[in-house]
Design an enzyme around this catalytic site. Structure first.
Site, PDB file in Angstrom:
ATOM      1  N   ASN A  76       0.653 -56.939  37.613  1.00  0.00           N
ATOM      2  CA  ASN A  76       1.842 -56.796  38.447  1.00  0.00           C
ATOM      3  C   ASN A  76       1.530 -57.279  39.853  1.00  0.00           C
ATOM      4  OD1 ASN A  76       3.510 -55.677  36.506  1.00  0.00           O
ATOM      5  ND2 ASN A  76       3.143 -53.567  37.126  1.00  0.00           N
ATOM      6  N   ARG A 101       3.580 -55.911  30.822  1.00  0.00           N
ATOM      7  CA  ARG A 101       2.157 -56.243  30.716  1.00  0.00           C
ATOM      8  C   ARG A 101       1.597 -55.780  29.373  1.00  0.00           C
ATOM      9  NH1 ARG A 101      -0.659 -53.399  35.374  1.00  0.00           N
ATOM     10  NH2 ARG A 101       0.895 -51.877  34.810  1.00  0.00           N
TER      11      ARG A 101
END
Length: 93
Positions: free
Chosen positions: A40, A21
């Site tokens: 996530n 990320r």
């Protein structure tokens, strides 16, 4: 024609716990003029929503499919749509 679009992407593989990320956000900011987030998911995938020019969204998608990502990407699925707005920057969620 390089209109603004929205792309929602699901990346599967070993993409959690490897900075995926963070690197996605860094890449989106480097490309520039992309807003959205990387998140996530409970099933181990990462979801990315990006809004901006079609060219910039394609650049982010190309990076997600490249060998330059952290971890291991086994597959990338995307859906293209119309921007909905509401994002000031590109964030990690």
């Amino acid at each position: 024609m390089n209109e603004d679009v929205r792309i929602t992407v699901w990346v599967r593989g070993r993409v959690q716990g490897v900075g995926f990320r963070w690197f996605t956000r860094a890449n989106a900011l480097e490309i520039g003029d992309l807003r959205g987030f990387a998140l996530n998911l409970d099933d181990g995938r990462v979801q990315i929503v990006a809004e901006g020019s079609r060219d910039n969204c394609h650049r982010l998608l190309d990076w997600l499919r490249s060998d330059d990502t952290p971890g291991r990407v086994d597959g990338v699925t995307e859906i293209w749509g119309t921007p909905r707005g509401g994002y000031d920057t590109f964030a990690i969620r």
